[in-house]
Design a protein around this motif. Sequence first.
Motif, short mmCIF file in Angstrom:
data_model
loop_
_atom_site.label_atom_id
_atom_site.label_comp_id
_atom_site.label_asym_id
_atom_site.label_seq_id
_atom_site.Cartn_x
_atom_site.Cartn_y
_atom_site.Cartn_z
N HIS A 110 9.73 0.08 4.64
CA HIS A 110 9.06 1.31 4.24
C HIS A 110 9.92 2.55 4.46
N GLY A 111 10.59 2.62 5.61
CA GLY A 111 11.21 3.89 5.98
C GLY A 111 12.73 3.98 5.88
N LEU A 112 13.40 2.83 5.79
CA LEU A 112 14.86 2.85 5.84
C LEU A 112 15.48 2.77 4.45
N ALA B 105 0.81 -1.22 0.00
CA ALA B 105 0.00 0.00 0.00
C ALA B 105 0.84 1.26 0.00
N THR B 106 2.09 1.16 0.42
CA THR B 106 2.91 2.36 0.60
C THR B 106 4.23 2.33 -0.18
N ALA B 107 4.55 1.19 -0.77
CA ALA B 107 5.79 1.08 -1.55
C ALA B 107 5.46 0.46 -2.91
N GLY B 108 6.07 0.97 -3.95
CA GLY B 108 5.84 0.42 -5.28
C GLY B 108 6.58 -0.88 -5.47
N LEU B 109 5.85 -1.99 -5.53
CA LEU B 109 6.46 -3.31 -5.71
C LEU B 109 6.20 -3.79 -7.14
N PRO B 110 7.17 -4.42 -7.77
CA PRO B 110 6.95 -4.90 -9.13
C PRO B 110 5.94 -6.04 -9.20
N GLN B 111 5.17 -6.03 -10.27
CA GLN B 111 4.21 -7.11 -10.55
C GLN B 111 3.16 -7.28 -9.44
N ARG B 112 2.71 -6.17 -8.88
CA ARG B 112 1.70 -6.22 -7.83
C ARG B 112 0.66 -5.11 -8.01
N ALA B 113 0.37 -4.72 -9.26
CA ALA B 113 -0.52 -3.57 -9.50
C ALA B 113 -1.90 -3.77 -8.89
#
Length: 249
Positions: A241-243, A134-142
């Motif tokens: 998410h943050g590091l 929900a907060t990071a753009g992950l490949p192949q998870r649109a």
Amino acid sequence: MGTFDGLSALVTGGASGIGLATARLLEAEGARVVVLDLTTGGPDDAARVCADLSDDSAVRAAVGTAISTLGGLDILVNNAGIGAQGGIEDNSDDEWLRVLDVNVLGLVRVTRAALPALRASEHAAIVNVCSIAATAGLPQRALYSSSKGAVLALTLAMAADLLPDRVRVNTVNPGTADTPWVGRLLESADDPAAERAALEARQPHGRLVTAEEVAAAICYLASPAAASTTGTTLAVDGGMHGLRLRPRG
């Protein structure tokens, strides 16, 4: 004395993975628990109700049975959901509708059915299980990311709407967790060992998150100890998410 002595909880998707770990921890800390799932799995001592989250009538009946069994409801854990792989072009309209129907509207259906009982509780808490997607753009998870982004936004809206009713609403954002669903994804990969190593390396602490770690975060947010916490997202992702760490070596 357990943290949840005298309290009752409903856990969706409680037959395996994060839901099962959460139901077990709630029970260990004194809660009376009912598991809602498509299957009849779950902790040995927990009551079970079955429903397809895409069927509103079935959901209302199952939640009603759970509330009757428990004699009320204090805690709702909206954990149930389904996965999806692929980029924006890779899933049909029907698949988009199916995943959104379960992951977003399924949460709505369960919560809607549970709210009258939650409003009657002195310790009402809802915890929605979201995702790092929900907060990071992950490949192949649109598609999956879209559904979890909706859950994150919905959590904030629910928290605002239900605050006057003294119903707290929070969410947890797990990183990639060592669950049966992830296990099935790994098994389907061309090189499961290499795929697992890549997923572990993606998380700053270098391993998959455990279901028990996510369950501990869920139970904290659901507990009376978090009575002043609402509208909050708790990441359980090893810092993903943050590091922004320098490469090792």
